[in-house]
Design a protein around this motif. Structure first.
Motif, PDB file in Angstrom:
ATOM      1  N   ARG A  68      13.923  32.791   3.604  1.00 31.93           N
ATOM      2  CA  ARG A  68      14.605  33.819   4.581  1.00 31.93           C
ATOM      3  C   ARG A  68      15.110  34.954   3.659  1.00 31.93           C
ATOM      4  O   ARG A  68      15.544  34.669   2.687  1.00 31.93           O
ATOM      5  N   ALA A  69      15.080  36.140   4.049  1.00 36.07           N
ATOM      6  CA  ALA A  69      15.570  37.228   3.111  1.00 36.07           C
ATOM      7  C   ALA A  69      17.001  37.234   3.469  1.00 36.07           C
ATOM      8  O   ALA A  69      17.590  37.286   4.558  1.00 36.07           O
ATOM      9  N   VAL A  70      17.770  37.515   2.210  1.00 34.88           N
ATOM     10  CA  VAL A  70      19.204  37.723   2.262  1.00 34.88           C
ATOM     11  C   VAL A  70      19.383  39.011   1.476  1.00 34.88           C
ATOM     12  O   VAL A  70      18.702  39.343   0.598  1.00 34.88           O
ATOM     13  N   SER A  71      20.624  39.868   1.871  1.00 32.70           N
ATOM     14  CA  SER A  71      20.972  40.821   0.987  1.00 32.70           C
ATOM     15  C   SER A  71      21.988  40.451   0.025  1.00 32.70           C
ATOM     16  O   SER A  71      22.994  39.714   0.093  1.00 32.70           O
ATOM     17  N   ARG A  95      24.663  38.442  -6.541  1.00 29.35           N
ATOM     18  CA  ARG A  95      25.442  37.419  -5.938  1.00 29.35           C
ATOM     19  C   ARG A  95      25.110  37.743  -4.348  1.00 29.35           C
ATOM     20  O   ARG A  95      24.818  39.012  -3.917  1.00 29.35           O
ATOM     21  N   TRP A  96      25.101  36.461  -3.455  1.00 26.57           N
ATOM     22  CA  TRP A  96      25.063  36.845  -2.158  1.00 26.57           C
ATOM     23  C   TRP A  96      25.821  35.776  -1.507  1.00 26.57           C
ATOM     24  O   TRP A  96      26.371  34.755  -1.927  1.00 26.57           O
ATOM     25  N   THR A  97      25.934  35.905  -0.273  1.00 32.75           N
ATOM     26  CA  THR A  97      26.801  35.016   0.758  1.00 32.75           C
ATOM     27  C   THR A  97      25.745  34.171   1.758  1.00 32.75           C
ATOM     28  O   THR A  97      25.123  35.085   2.321  1.00 32.75           O
ATOM     29  N   ASP A  98      25.889  32.898   2.000  1.00 29.67           N
ATOM     30  CA  ASP A  98      25.090  32.403   2.825  1.00 29.67           C
ATOM     31  C   ASP A  98      25.766  32.316   4.410  1.00 29.67           C
ATOM     32  O   ASP A  98      26.703  33.029   4.438  1.00 29.67           O
ATOM     33  N   ALA A  99      25.015  31.764   5.315  1.00 33.85           N
ATOM     34  CA  ALA A  99      25.349  31.861   6.666  1.00 33.85           C
ATOM     35  C   ALA A  99      26.718  31.342   6.968  1.00 33.85           C
ATOM     36  O   ALA A  99      27.564  31.570   7.743  1.00 33.85           O
ATOM     37  N   ASN A 100      27.320  30.244   5.863  1.00 37.42           N
ATOM     38  CA  ASN A 100      28.643  29.754   6.120  1.00 37.42           C
ATOM     39  C   ASN A 100      29.664  30.242   5.609  1.00 37.42           C
ATOM     40  O   ASN A 100      30.779  29.758   5.455  1.00 37.42           O
ATOM     41  N   THR A 108      17.611  37.321 -10.735  1.00 40.26           N
ATOM     42  CA  THR A 108      16.265  37.698 -10.085  1.00 40.26           C
ATOM     43  C   THR A 108      15.614  39.044 -10.534  1.00 40.26           C
ATOM     44  O   THR A 108      16.555  39.890 -11.421  1.00 40.26           O
ATOM     45  N   LYS A 109      14.615  39.359 -10.553  1.00 36.98           N
ATOM     46  CA  LYS A 109      13.912  40.579 -10.942  1.00 36.98           C
ATOM     47  C   LYS A 109      14.185  41.919 -10.328  1.00 36.98           C
ATOM     48  O   LYS A 109      14.305  41.774  -8.865  1.00 36.98           O
ATOM     49  N   VAL A 110      14.717  42.879 -11.093  1.00 36.58           N
ATOM     50  CA  VAL A 110      14.929  44.153 -10.320  1.00 36.58           C
ATOM     51  C   VAL A 110      14.332  45.065 -11.172  1.00 36.58           C
ATOM     52  O   VAL A 110      13.894  45.034 -12.366  1.00 36.58           O
ATOM     53  N   ASP A 111      14.119  46.455 -10.469  1.00 35.70           N
ATOM     54  CA  ASP A 111      13.907  47.419 -11.420  1.00 35.70           C
ATOM     55  C   ASP A 111      14.806  47.806 -12.610  1.00 35.70           C
ATOM     56  O   ASP A 111      15.980  47.678 -12.480  1.00 35.70           O
ATOM     57  N   ALA A 112      14.262  48.400 -13.437  1.00 37.27           N
ATOM     58  CA  ALA A 112      15.006  48.392 -14.826  1.00 37.27           C
ATOM     59  C   ALA A 112      16.010  49.507 -14.509  1.00 37.27           C
ATOM     60  O   ALA A 112      16.940  49.623 -15.379  1.00 37.27           O
ATOM     61  N   ASP A 113      16.035  50.300 -13.710  1.00 35.59           N
ATOM     62  CA  ASP A 113      17.103  51.498 -13.544  1.00 35.59           C
ATOM     63  C   ASP A 113      18.233  50.991 -12.535  1.00 35.59           C
ATOM     64  O   ASP A 113      18.927  51.904 -12.152  1.00 35.59           O
ATOM     65  N   ALA A 114      18.050  49.941 -11.896  1.00 31.37           N
ATOM     66  CA  ALA A 114      19.081  49.468 -10.909  1.00 31.37           C
ATOM     67  C   ALA A 114      20.442  49.199 -11.583  1.00 31.37           C
ATOM     68  O   ALA A 114      20.601  48.943 -12.666  1.00 31.37           O
ATOM     69  N   THR A 121      17.184  42.884  -1.882  1.00 27.47           N
ATOM     70  CA  THR A 121      16.724  41.903  -1.058  1.00 27.47           C
ATOM     71  C   THR A 121      16.396  40.821  -1.769  1.00 27.47           C
ATOM     72  O   THR A 121      15.414  40.933  -2.446  1.00 27.47           O
ATOM     73  N   VAL A 122      16.853  39.413  -1.479  1.00 30.46           N
ATOM     74  CA  VAL A 122      16.162  38.264  -2.258  1.00 30.46           C
ATOM     75  C   VAL A 122      15.842  37.399  -1.207  1.00 30.46           C
ATOM     76  O   VAL A 122      16.169  37.432  -0.142  1.00 30.46           O
ATOM     77  N   TRP A 123      15.083  36.301  -1.471  1.00 32.47           N
ATOM     78  CA  TRP A 123      14.744  35.376  -0.913  1.00 32.47           C
ATOM     79  C   TRP A 123      15.175  33.982  -1.209  1.00 32.47           C
ATOM     80  O   TRP A 123      15.228  33.560  -2.308  1.00 32.47           O
ATOM     81  N   VAL A 124      15.705  33.170  -0.333  1.00 30.10           N
ATOM     82  CA  VAL A 124      16.290  31.902  -0.490  1.00 30.10           C
ATOM     83  C   VAL A 124      15.749  30.746   0.500  1.00 30.10           C
ATOM     84  O   VAL A 124      15.249  31.091   1.410  1.00 30.10           O
ATOM     85  N   ASN A 125      15.621  29.583   0.099  1.00 35.05           N
ATOM     86  CA  ASN A 125      15.444  28.529   0.735  1.00 35.05           C
ATOM     87  C   ASN A 125      16.523  28.019   1.441  1.00 35.05           C
ATOM     88  O   ASN A 125      17.630  28.506   1.649  1.00 35.05           O
ATOM     89  N   ARG A 126      16.110  26.785   2.120  1.00 42.54           N
ATOM     90  CA  ARG A 126      17.313  26.278   3.089  1.00 42.54           C
ATOM     91  C   ARG A 126      18.454  25.479   2.186  1.00 42.54           C
ATOM     92  O   ARG A 126      19.596  25.608   2.987  1.00 42.54           O
ATOM     93  N   GLU A 127      18.387  25.617   0.868  1.00 48.35           N
ATOM     94  CA  GLU A 127      19.485  25.035   0.299  1.00 48.35           C
ATOM     95  C   GLU A 127      20.052  26.194  -0.650  1.00 48.35           C
ATOM     96  O   GLU A 127      20.978  26.019  -1.366  1.00 48.35           O
ATOM     97  N   ASN A 128      19.699  27.314   0.015  1.00 46.22           N
ATOM     98  CA  ASN A 128      20.216  28.706  -0.544  1.00 46.22           C
ATOM     99  C   ASN A 128      19.922  28.800  -1.957  1.00 46.22           C
ATOM    100  O   ASN A 128      20.729  29.414  -2.629  1.00 46.22           O
ATOM    101  N   GLU A 129      18.850  28.490  -2.471  1.00 43.53           N
ATOM    102  CA  GLU A 129      18.368  28.648  -3.924  1.00 43.53           C
ATOM    103  C   GLU A 129      17.218  29.842  -3.630  1.00 43.53           C
ATOM    104  O   GLU A 129      16.535  29.972  -2.821  1.00 43.53           O
ATOM    105  N   LEU A 130      17.311  30.596  -4.773  1.00 42.32           N
ATOM    106  CA  LEU A 130      16.549  31.565  -4.886  1.00 42.32           C
ATOM    107  C   LEU A 130      15.013  31.276  -5.265  1.00 42.32           C
ATOM    108  O   LEU A 130      14.599  30.170  -5.759  1.00 42.32           O
ATOM    109  N   VAL A 131      13.866  31.727  -4.064  1.00 46.34           N
ATOM    110  CA  VAL A 131      12.770  31.535  -4.204  1.00 46.34           C
ATOM    111  C   VAL A 131      11.835  32.868  -4.161  1.00 46.34           C
ATOM    112  O   VAL A 131      12.321  33.835  -4.032  1.00 46.34           O
ATOM    113  N   SER A 132      10.599  32.712  -4.778  1.00 51.98           N
ATOM    114  CA  SER A 132       9.817  33.836  -4.427  1.00 51.98           C
ATOM    115  C   SER A 132       9.528  34.491  -3.302  1.00 51.98           C
ATOM    116  O   SER A 132       9.505  33.645  -2.192  1.00 51.98           O
TER     117      SER A 132
END
Length: 195
Positions: A68-71, A95-100, A108-114, A121-132
């Motif tokens: 799922r996508a999280v901010s 850094r992101w905050t989970d539903a709890n 994570t990878k971001v543009d070089a000028d960020a 937006t990053v994608w996390v699995n059910r264990e709140n680990e970053l995934v592709s």
């Protein structure tokens, strides 16, 4: 004016299947080997390709269902990172905050000028680990189709290569038989040619 004569060449397709006094048992065996090899190659290629495509599509659908996508917020400036990739992106801590309400950090990878504080937006699995980012349905279908075709080609080619082994054995056996026959017939031919 010179005239040219044309000789018609007749090819006997499927000659191993025709009744002929010149057809040997090894020719019949080879005909069956060729037939079975091609049938297995076609059937195996189709089955392997379809099953591979289906498995790939199931796997990517499962990835889509679990991700799922999280901010997330960048905690560092991308310009300060020393981990540039080949596509003009860099690895930066986010850094992101989970539903709890639990806080999580990772890279994570971001543009070089960020810059720090930017939202990504990053994608996390059910264990709140970053995934592709999971593949979209259309992209998943395309990848599955290409994967299925590659596996089908490999499976078919593999069967054809394996089917060539008994044919090579038969060819060697025929050469030995021809040699033995020539040992019997050759001296008589030489006498006729010389005498």
């Amino acid at each position: 004016m010179a005239t040219t004569s044309r000789t018609k060449v007749t090819r006997a397709w499927l000659w191993r299947w025709h009744r002929s006094p010149l057809r040997r048992a090894s020719d019949r065996a080879e005909a069956w080997i060729v037939l079975v090899t091609w049938l297995l190659a076609l059937l195996g290629a189709v089955l392997a390709g379809v099953e591979t495509a289906a498995a790939m599509e199931r796997g990517m659908a499962e990835n889509r269902a679990q991700a799922r996508a999280v901010s997330a917020v960048l905690t560092d400036n991308a310009a300060e990172s020393d981990t540039e990739t080949d596509l003009g992106t860099v690895w930066v801590k986010v850094r992101w905050t989970d539903a709890n309400g639990g806080a999580h950090t990772d890279r994570t990878k971001v543009d070089a000028d960020a810059v720090a504080g930017s939202k990504v937006t990053v994608w996390v699995n059910r264990e709140n680990e970053l995934v592709s980012k999971p593949a979209a349905r259309s992209e998943a279908r395309l990848q599955a189709a290409v994967g299925g075709m590659l596996v089908a080609l490999g499976a078919g080619a593999g069967v054809l290569v394996v089917g060539r082994l008994p044919r090579a054995f038969l060819e060697r056996r025929r050469l030995v038989e021809w040699g033995e026959e020539w040992e019997r017939v050759g001296p008589r031919w030489r006498k006729r040619m010389l005498g």
